[in-house]
Design a protein around this motif. Sequence first.
Motif, short mmCIF file in Angstrom:
data_model
loop_
_atom_site.label_atom_id
_atom_site.label_comp_id
_atom_site.label_asym_id
_atom_site.label_seq_id
_atom_site.Cartn_x
_atom_site.Cartn_y
_atom_site.Cartn_z
N PRO A 32 1.04 -1.32 0.54
CA PRO A 32 0.23 -0.35 -0.04
C PRO A 32 0.90 1.46 0.14
CG PRO A 32 -1.21 -1.22 2.04
CD PRO A 32 0.88 -2.28 1.14
N SER A 33 0.63 2.12 -0.29
CA SER A 33 1.06 3.97 -0.51
C SER A 33 0.18 4.58 -0.29
CB SER A 33 1.86 3.82 -2.13
OG SER A 33 0.99 3.63 -3.19
N GLU A 34 1.11 5.47 -0.32
CA GLU A 34 0.22 7.37 0.09
C GLU A 34 0.98 8.13 -0.66
OE1 GLU A 34 -1.79 8.49 3.23
OE2 GLU A 34 -2.18 6.72 4.18
N THR A 35 0.44 9.16 -1.83
CA THR A 35 0.89 10.28 -2.74
C THR A 35 0.82 11.43 -2.07
OG1 THR A 35 -0.61 10.05 -3.57
CG2 THR A 35 1.15 8.46 -4.07
N PHE A 36 2.00 12.12 -2.67
CA PHE A 36 1.85 13.30 -1.75
C PHE A 36 2.90 13.83 -2.87
CE2 PHE A 36 1.90 11.08 1.46
CZ PHE A 36 1.40 11.47 2.79
N ALA A 37 2.07 15.18 -3.52
CA ALA A 37 2.83 16.29 -4.69
C ALA A 37 3.62 17.70 -3.76
CB ALA A 37 1.19 17.04 -4.83
N SER A 38 3.98 17.56 -2.90
CA SER A 38 5.23 18.20 -2.41
C SER A 38 5.34 17.92 -0.91
CB SER A 38 3.71 19.68 -2.16
OG SER A 38 3.59 20.51 -1.05
N GLY A 39 6.37 18.35 -0.75
CA GLY A 39 7.11 18.52 0.81
C GLY A 39 6.24 18.99 1.66
N GLU A 40 5.57 19.89 1.49
CA GLU A 40 4.76 21.14 2.27
C GLU A 40 3.43 20.23 2.80
OE1 GLU A 40 6.67 24.33 -0.33
OE2 GLU A 40 6.24 22.55 -0.22
N GLU A 41 2.48 19.22 1.57
CA GLU A 41 2.26 18.74 1.91
C GLU A 41 2.03 17.10 2.49
OE1 GLU A 41 -1.46 15.87 -0.60
OE2 GLU A 41 -0.04 17.06 -1.72
N PHE A 42 3.67 16.66 2.92
CA PHE A 42 3.48 15.69 3.50
C PHE A 42 3.33 15.94 5.07
CE2 PHE A 42 6.25 12.58 5.27
CZ PHE A 42 5.69 11.65 4.98
N ASP A 43 4.22 17.52 4.76
CA ASP A 43 4.79 18.28 6.44
C ASP A 43 3.27 18.43 7.34
OD1 ASP A 43 6.30 19.12 8.37
OD2 ASP A 43 5.86 21.20 7.11
N ARG A 44 1.93 18.97 6.48
CA ARG A 44 1.13 19.23 6.78
C ARG A 44 1.60 18.11 7.21
NH1 ARG A 44 0.72 23.22 2.82
NH2 ARG A 44 -0.36 21.46 1.11
N PHE A 45 0.64 16.38 6.81
CA PHE A 45 0.41 15.15 7.23
C PHE A 45 0.62 14.58 8.25
CE2 PHE A 45 1.35 11.01 7.25
CZ PHE A 45 0.41 10.16 7.41
N LEU A 46 1.72 15.56 8.30
CA LEU A 46 2.87 14.42 9.71
C LEU A 46 2.41 15.51 11.08
CD1 LEU A 46 6.45 14.22 8.15
CD2 LEU A 46 4.95 12.42 8.58
N GLN A 47 2.17 17.41 10.94
CA GLN A 47 1.48 17.83 11.56
C GLN A 47 0.07 17.82 12.06
OE1 GLN A 47 2.38 22.17 11.29
NE2 GLN A 47 4.16 21.33 10.26
N GLY A 48 -0.24 16.48 11.54
CA GLY A 48 -1.71 16.59 11.96
C GLY A 48 -2.26 15.57 12.69
N GLY A 49 -0.68 14.77 13.17
CA GLY A 49 -0.63 14.31 13.84
C GLY A 49 -0.40 12.87 13.90
#
Length: 211
Positions: A32-49
């Motif tokens: 399984p995978s999840e995709t992110f179009a930018s570093g900022e998008e993945f960073d927000r995902f991480l900051q979401g808990g």
Amino acid sequence: MQPALNATVFIVDDDASVREALAWLLRSRHLPSETFASGEEFDRFLQGGFVPRDPSCVLLDVRMPGMSGLALFEKLIERGLAAALPVIFLTGHADVPTAVEAVKRGAFDFCEKPFSDNALVDRIEQAIAQSARTLEARRQATRLQSRLAELTERERDVMRLVVEGLPNKLIADQLDISVRTVETHRSHIQQKLLLSTRPDLVRYALEHGLI
């Protein structure tokens, strides 16, 4: 090597065609995978808990508009996520020296574009296995702290002297308690730490830095 159950590969790349190709490759290998179009998008995902509880890894493009892969990697290090969330950098030839430096900083590996599908999947599975080991070690450390927290102060004193090799009589003399009380404390220590013999206790103390 079989991928770990519930493993996830996070793909962070600004090129949609690369994200889609990688996601398809991973699906074909039952990853399984999840995709992110930018570093900022993945960073927000991480900051979401986000807290890594299942094995995972990150495929991270070195060069992206805005937050670069290297900048995002530094954030993972700062948050203590780099070990549980191993990073495999995807890099062009010109960025290989940069990727090598990132590996020295703790990245799991890098794959130069165009990469071999089989080689990349092999490294992904190895990164996931490392993630699984890291998470299990952290769970064991948490269990250890929980068990140690159950020991009374007197039990800790007895444990220290047992590990030092003192017989019950000398432990009793040092702590000004009866031999029978020492035996009772030793029994409680072994029950709480799930150990059965003194050699087990000594190994336990050595392995976990208690002596």
